[in-house]
Design a protein around this motif. Sequence first.
Motif, short mmCIF file in Angstrom:
data_model
loop_
_atom_site.label_atom_id
_atom_site.label_comp_id
_atom_site.label_asym_id
_atom_site.label_seq_id
_atom_site.Cartn_x
_atom_site.Cartn_y
_atom_site.Cartn_z
N PRO A 17 65.89 50.79 85.43
CA PRO A 17 67.22 50.88 86.04
C PRO A 17 68.32 50.74 84.99
O PRO A 17 68.16 50.03 83.99
N LEU A 18 69.42 51.43 85.22
CA LEU A 18 70.57 51.32 84.32
C LEU A 18 71.27 49.99 84.57
O LEU A 18 71.73 49.71 85.68
N LEU A 19 71.34 49.18 83.54
CA LEU A 19 72.03 47.89 83.65
C LEU A 19 73.47 47.98 83.19
O LEU A 19 74.28 47.11 83.52
N ALA B 216 65.57 59.53 95.85
CA ALA B 216 65.75 59.67 94.41
C ALA B 216 66.78 58.68 93.91
O ALA B 216 67.84 58.49 94.53
N GLY B 217 66.49 58.03 92.80
CA GLY B 217 67.41 57.06 92.22
C GLY B 217 67.35 55.69 92.84
O GLY B 217 68.07 54.78 92.41
N GLN B 218 66.49 55.51 93.84
CA GLN B 218 66.40 54.22 94.51
C GLN B 218 65.62 53.22 93.66
O GLN B 218 64.59 53.56 93.07
N MET B 219 66.10 51.98 93.58
CA MET B 219 65.37 50.95 92.86
C MET B 219 64.30 50.38 93.79
O MET B 219 64.58 49.99 94.91
N LEU B 220 63.07 50.34 93.31
CA LEU B 220 61.96 49.89 94.13
C LEU B 220 61.97 48.38 94.28
O LEU B 220 62.16 47.64 93.32
N ALA C 94 63.58 52.47 88.92
CA ALA C 94 64.26 53.44 89.77
C ALA C 94 63.45 54.74 89.80
O ALA C 94 62.83 55.12 88.81
N THR C 95 63.46 55.41 90.94
CA THR C 95 62.72 56.66 91.09
C THR C 95 63.52 57.83 90.54
O THR C 95 64.73 57.91 90.73
#
Length: 246
Positions: A178-180, A126-130, A159-160
């Motif tokens: 994703p949060l930049l 969870a939260g991983q950027m693909l 992101a998941t």
Amino acid sequence: MSEVRRATSVLFLPLTAAALISIAGGNTNAAEISITARLEQAAREQLARQAETAGLAEAQFTVNVATPRAAPPCAKPVEIEAVDTRTPARMRFAVLCPDAGGWRYEYVLRGSVSALVAVTAAPVAAGQMLTAQDVTLERRDITTLSDAIGSAEAATGQATRRSLRAGEVLRQAQLSAPLLVKRGEPVVMLARFEAIEISTAGEALDAGALNALVRVRNLANGRVVRMRVIGPGTVEPVELPRSTQP
């Protein structure tokens, strides 16, 4: 001789009537088949348009009329109208006869859709950027999935929202940009106008993905302004046109 001729005519009457009934039945069946074929073709075309809009690659469809019924004769070509095609597994189409005093019947069609879609190549947290290594393309049945992702590139970089198993079809609802910019972290407040570029240091008061609007405190004067996220740790004034640079 006249008696023989009369008897022969009587004998042929039942055969002639039976032949007429057979021919009429054949025409009705042909009309029914024609309407069925047109309904299925209309449904396939509708599914193809939806697949193209969703960006699905090499989509394939199967369709059949779940509620076949004979239709009365119509002097003009019948018209096919989509009523509800939100769910491929249960679509509704109407057949209309445009004659004066014509008729309108609805039919239920059941379809299935498969396509090349993005799936996880390995388990993802969870939260991983693909990354490109996390995503592969496989043909899957996506009849019940309205937001399957049609390319690896479209999923990469997102992101998941939750952990995913290997081989799981990636759906847009499972992913987020994703949060930049993260709350409390330093950011560069950047303003560009033609060849002029001005930057100053700021502190993000909100988190945001690309193009999100966030509050930023200008560290030079303490003012809080709304800025647009344009890249990792970088924001620009909202009133400026969107930057074409990352």
